[in-house]
Design an enzyme around this catalytic site. Sequence first.
Site, mmCIF file in Angstrom:
data_model
loop_
_atom_site.group_PDB
_atom_site.id
_atom_site.type_symbol
_atom_site.label_atom_id
_atom_site.label_comp_id
_atom_site.label_asym_id
_atom_site.label_seq_id
_atom_site.Cartn_x
_atom_site.Cartn_y
_atom_site.Cartn_z
ATOM 1 N N ASP A 66 0.594 -0.975 0.116
ATOM 2 C CA ASP A 66 -0.268 0.327 -0.463
ATOM 3 C C ASP A 66 0.388 1.458 0.067
ATOM 4 O OD1 ASP A 66 1.141 -0.421 2.831
ATOM 5 O OD2 ASP A 66 -1.348 -0.927 3.288
ATOM 6 N N ASN A 134 -7.584 -1.547 13.337
ATOM 7 C CA ASN A 134 -8.533 -1.274 13.773
ATOM 8 C C ASN A 134 -9.476 -2.495 12.642
ATOM 9 O OD1 ASN A 134 -7.967 -0.996 10.899
ATOM 10 N ND2 ASN A 134 -9.151 1.481 10.877
ATOM 11 N N HIS A 136 -7.611 -3.935 9.907
ATOM 12 C CA HIS A 136 -7.793 -3.267 8.722
ATOM 13 C C HIS A 136 -6.265 -4.052 7.890
ATOM 14 C CE1 HIS A 136 -4.566 0.018 8.665
ATOM 15 N NE2 HIS A 136 -4.180 -0.949 9.242
ATOM 16 N N GLU A 141 -9.439 -0.723 5.134
ATOM 17 C CA GLU A 141 -10.170 -0.404 6.175
ATOM 18 C C GLU A 141 -11.606 -1.478 5.911
ATOM 19 O OE1 GLU A 141 -8.354 1.092 7.996
ATOM 20 O OE2 GLU A 141 -7.674 3.473 7.367
HETATM 21 P P1 PGA Z 1 1.830 -1.544 12.159
HETATM 22 O O1 PGA Z 1 1.024 -1.238 11.258
HETATM 23 O O2 PGA Z 1 3.112 -2.922 11.696
HETATM 24 O O3 PGA Z 1 3.136 -0.463 12.568
HETATM 25 O O4 PGA Z 1 1.257 -2.056 13.970
HETATM 26 C C1 PGA Z 1 0.239 -2.282 11.028
HETATM 27 C C2 PGA Z 1 -1.272 -1.874 10.082
HETATM 28 O O5 PGA Z 1 -1.824 -0.219 11.082
HETATM 29 O O6 PGA Z 1 -1.150 -2.200 9.138
#
Ligand code: PGA
Length: 247
Positions: A66, A134, A136, A141
């Site tokens: 992404d 959350n 995602h 999302e």
């Molecule tokens: P993080 O992010 O590995 O920095 O916790 C994961 C995400 O939000 O997909």
Amino acid sequence: MEIIVLEPDAWAERVAAAWAERLTSRPGLSMCCPTGETPRPVYDAVVELFGAGQVSFARADVFLLDEYLGLPPGHPASCESMLRDALVDHVDLDPSAFHLFEDPNRDPGAAIHRMESDLGEAGLDLAMVGLGLNGHVGMNEPGTGASSLTRVVELTESTRRTATGYGAGASPPTHGLTIGMKRLMDASEVWLLVTGGHKAQILRRVLTDEPTPEVTASLLRSHPGLTVFADSDAATELPGSTVDLRT
Ligand code: PGA
């Protein structure tokens, strides 16, 4: 689905070893890679394996999962910069085999088209993804369906706060580009990487509640080749019967 729970100090090395094993048995592996805090130690460990001559990316293809919209090219908090800094600049990946959202701010539609055409009909052998607070996956999302395509998405507040944590500034991007759930579900294998006590509650929802688009990662449970690599801090809320603690 396989759920592998490892002690925090063994987690990254074990994921890296599994990844190296895949690359060795299939040197032309096509994979997507996430950015952020979770995969960083895995990349460090795999770069170490590369330095020791134990793994090669020479024939592999790496797709950036992404990207934010609105950050200037080369911004250190962009997903491209994070993946270059953590992995791509330190291994023998052919530069033409690093597939990213090219110049996303100028023409997001063209960047998506290019990504999709690079993914081609063959798609991904391995979709490596992290888990958002959350629920995602990539920037898919809450509310995203399993057949969602690679596209522009509006980011939630939680995802924007995470971007600020990566250095994207006090007014982080409001939108991003993400490989859609369909491409991830079509991959031969999906690895969900999850670490830290702050992910324990969402990981329990992902793995034990009824799958729902409101918790995007829960949709991955219908993938026959899903492996969850969690550390024991992230697994604290899982019922004992679901986990297989390995050391
Ligand atoms: P993080 O992010 O590995 O920095 O916790 C994961 C995400 O939000 O997909």
